[in-house]
Design a protein around this motif. Structure first.
Motif, short mmCIF file in Angstrom:
data_model
loop_
_atom_site.label_atom_id
_atom_site.label_comp_id
_atom_site.label_asym_id
_atom_site.label_seq_id
_atom_site.Cartn_x
_atom_site.Cartn_y
_atom_site.Cartn_z
N ASN A 21 0.83 -1.21 0.00
CA ASN A 21 0.00 0.00 0.00
C ASN A 21 0.86 1.26 0.00
OD1 ASN A 21 -2.30 -1.57 0.05
ND2 ASN A 21 -2.51 -1.50 2.28
N ALA A 22 1.98 1.21 0.73
CA ALA A 22 2.85 2.38 0.79
C ALA A 22 3.50 2.64 -0.56
CB ALA A 22 3.93 2.16 1.86
N PHE A 23 3.91 1.59 -1.25
CA PHE A 23 4.52 1.78 -2.58
C PHE A 23 3.48 2.22 -3.61
CE2 PHE A 23 8.06 -1.19 -1.22
CZ PHE A 23 9.06 -0.23 -1.33
N VAL A 24 2.30 1.59 -3.58
CA VAL A 24 1.27 1.90 -4.58
C VAL A 24 0.76 3.33 -4.41
CG1 VAL A 24 -1.10 1.36 -5.30
CG2 VAL A 24 0.55 -0.49 -4.93
N HIS A 25 0.63 3.78 -3.17
CA HIS A 25 0.10 5.12 -2.90
C HIS A 25 1.22 6.09 -2.49
CE1 HIS A 25 -3.86 3.34 -3.16
NE2 HIS A 25 -3.53 2.45 -2.24
N PHE A 26 2.40 5.82 -2.98
CA PHE A 26 3.56 6.61 -2.60
C PHE A 26 3.42 8.06 -3.04
CE2 PHE A 26 7.83 8.28 -3.53
CZ PHE A 26 8.41 8.15 -2.28
N LYS A 27 3.76 8.97 -2.12
CA LYS A 27 3.77 10.41 -2.43
C LYS A 27 5.17 10.94 -2.12
CE LYS A 27 -1.12 11.28 -1.41
NZ LYS A 27 -1.47 9.87 -1.13
N ALA A 28 5.85 11.35 -3.17
CA ALA A 28 7.21 11.86 -2.98
C ALA A 28 7.17 13.23 -2.28
CB ALA A 28 7.91 11.99 -4.33
N ILE A 29 7.94 13.34 -1.20
CA ILE A 29 8.01 14.60 -0.45
C ILE A 29 9.46 15.02 -0.34
CG2 ILE A 29 7.53 15.71 1.76
CD1 ILE A 29 5.32 13.66 2.21
N SER A 30 9.74 16.25 -0.71
CA SER A 30 11.12 16.74 -0.65
C SER A 30 11.59 16.82 0.80
CB SER A 30 11.21 18.13 -1.29
OG SER A 30 10.85 18.06 -2.66
N VAL A 31 12.83 16.36 1.02
CA VAL A 31 13.42 16.43 2.37
C VAL A 31 14.83 16.98 2.23
CG1 VAL A 31 12.09 14.47 3.25
CG2 VAL A 31 14.32 14.07 2.19
N PRO A 32 15.40 17.51 3.31
CA PRO A 32 16.79 17.99 3.27
C PRO A 32 17.75 16.87 2.87
CG PRO A 32 15.69 18.76 5.25
CD PRO A 32 14.76 17.77 4.60
N LEU A 33 18.86 17.20 2.27
CA LEU A 33 19.80 16.21 1.75
C LEU A 33 20.35 15.29 2.84
CD1 LEU A 33 21.87 18.39 -0.76
CD2 LEU A 33 20.13 16.65 -1.30
N ASP A 34 20.40 15.77 4.09
CA ASP A 34 20.97 14.95 5.16
C ASP A 34 19.91 14.06 5.83
OD1 ASP A 34 19.60 17.03 6.29
OD2 ASP A 34 21.07 17.41 7.87
N GLU A 35 18.70 14.04 5.29
CA GLU A 35 17.65 13.19 5.85
C GLU A 35 17.21 12.14 4.83
OE1 GLU A 35 14.33 15.37 7.34
OE2 GLU A 35 15.55 16.79 8.49
N LYS A 36 16.74 11.01 5.34
CA LYS A 36 16.24 9.94 4.47
C LYS A 36 14.85 10.31 3.96
CE LYS A 36 18.57 6.22 6.97
NZ LYS A 36 18.36 5.01 7.80
N ASP A 37 14.60 10.01 2.69
CA ASP A 37 13.25 10.24 2.20
C ASP A 37 12.39 9.00 2.46
OD1 ASP A 37 13.79 8.35 0.23
OD2 ASP A 37 14.23 9.84 -1.30
N LYS A 38 11.11 9.13 2.20
CA LYS A 38 10.15 8.05 2.50
C LYS A 38 10.48 6.78 1.73
CE LYS A 38 6.28 6.52 4.32
NZ LYS A 38 6.13 6.27 5.78
N TYR A 39 10.91 6.92 0.49
CA TYR A 39 11.21 5.75 -0.33
C TYR A 39 12.35 4.94 0.28
CZ TYR A 39 12.15 2.97 -4.52
OH TYR A 39 12.33 1.95 -5.39
N GLU A 40 13.39 5.63 0.75
CA GLU A 40 14.51 4.93 1.38
C GLU A 40 14.06 4.22 2.65
OE1 GLU A 40 17.16 8.25 1.75
OE2 GLU A 40 18.47 7.48 0.17
N GLU A 41 13.14 4.83 3.39
CA GLU A 41 12.62 4.19 4.60
C GLU A 41 11.88 2.90 4.25
OE1 GLU A 41 10.21 6.89 6.77
OE2 GLU A 41 11.86 8.26 7.26
N LEU A 42 11.12 2.92 3.16
CA LEU A 42 10.39 1.72 2.74
C LEU A 42 11.36 0.62 2.33
CD1 LEU A 42 7.48 3.30 0.63
CD2 LEU A 42 7.34 2.31 2.92
N LEU A 43 12.42 0.99 1.61
CA LEU A 43 13.42 -0.01 1.21
C LEU A 43 14.11 -0.62 2.44
CD1 LEU A 43 15.08 1.62 -1.93
CD2 LEU A 43 13.30 -0.13 -1.85
N GLU A 44 14.33 0.19 3.46
CA GLU A 44 14.94 -0.32 4.68
C GLU A 44 14.02 -1.33 5.36
OE1 GLU A 44 16.29 2.56 7.46
OE2 GLU A 44 18.02 3.17 6.24
N LYS A 45 12.72 -1.07 5.33
CA LYS A 45 11.75 -2.01 5.93
C LYS A 45 11.78 -3.35 5.17
CE LYS A 45 8.53 1.38 7.85
NZ LYS A 45 7.14 1.92 7.81
#
Length: 265
Positions: free
Chosen positions: A171-195
């Motif tokens: 559900n997180a991948f299918v309904h993914f919404k890209a949100i800009s984050v500072p360069l020194d922070e992980k974005d949502k996509y990277e968090e999903l890959l870590e899971k």
């Protein structure tokens, strides 16, 4: 030993699998599933003499005479499973992780729906339309209260937790919404890959088969006809396919594993 009354069929198998050995396992599983389904329906409709059920030639002849039962069985379901899961593995190997997760979740849904179609019609006695309505329920309901109400059983906590994790990821991948984050922070996509990495891709890819094993055990306990049908189907396939080991075919005169063992001594 099943009488060899279908030599043309056997010759075709020998030729095809000699040329396409990679297809043997998938074909074997699909045909065994079809044979088991026919035998189960013969038992459920009392068209088979249980006193003669251990006579494989008798059972095989009955199968050939009742191939019209295929019309009552879900078509190509084993092939769908194979295609979904094979594509998921290919996607995982090429690091297309979201695609792999979506395909694994789809395979799980498919196998769960097949379970309900079999169990609701053959065990609970629901008409096909009523069973279809139940299948349209949410996945969480089919894994939870509907499952307990239908079978009186519960799936293991481990597999329920793993399925929930996979569906949350889907559900997180299918309904993914890209949100800009500072360069020194992980974005949502990277968090999903870590899971995904935390669960383990191999564990995720194995999940549909783990679910299938639990569901099969429950079906076989609730509907003895299915247990007996799968036992007979495996025996028939051993006679008709395994006994004709294509890797050892010589001059169109294959030998059975038993014969090969004798010849080796």
């Amino acid at each position: 030993m099943i009488q060899d009354t279908d030599s043309d069929f056997n010759e075709f198998l020998d030729k095809y699998f000699s040329e396409n050995p990679e297809d043997l396992e998938t074909w074997h599983k699909g045909i065994e599933e079809i044979i088991a389904g026919i035998i189960a329906r013969l038992f459920l409709s009392q068209k088979i003499d249980e006193a003669r059920a251990d006579d494989l030639n008798y059972v095989w002849i009955l199968i050939l005479k009742n191939l019209d039962l295929l019309k009552t069985m879900p078509a190509q379901r084993a092939q769908f499973d194979h295609d979904f899961l094979a594509s998921a593995k290919e996607a995982a190997q090429s690091r297309r992780i979201p695609v792999a997760i979506v395909l694994v979740a789809t395979t799980i849904e498919h196998r769960l729906n097949i379970f309900y179609q079999d169990i609701l019609e053959d065990y609970s006695g629901l008409l096909s339309g009523a069973a279809t309505e139940a299948i349209r329920s949410s996945t969480s309901a089919k894994l939870g209260w509907i499952f307990q109400l239908t079978t009186g059983k519960k799936l293991s906590k481990q597999i329920l937790n793993q399925i929930k994790q996979v569906f949350d990821l889907r559900n997180a991948f299918v309904h993914f919404k890209a949100i800009s984050v500072p360069l020194d922070e992980k974005d949502k996509y990277e968090e999903l890959l870590e899971k995904v990495n935390d669960i383990g891709m191999d564990n995720i890819l194995d999940l549909p088969d783990k679910l299938e094993r639990e569901l099969s055990t429950i079906v076989h306990n609730l509907v003895p006809a299915y247990r007996k049908a799968y036992e007979l189907a495996k025996m028939i396939m051993n006679e008709k396919i395994n006994g004709r080991d294509i890797s050892r075919i010589k001059n169109n005169n294959p030998t059975s594993p038993t014969q090969q063992a004798k010849e080796s001594h």
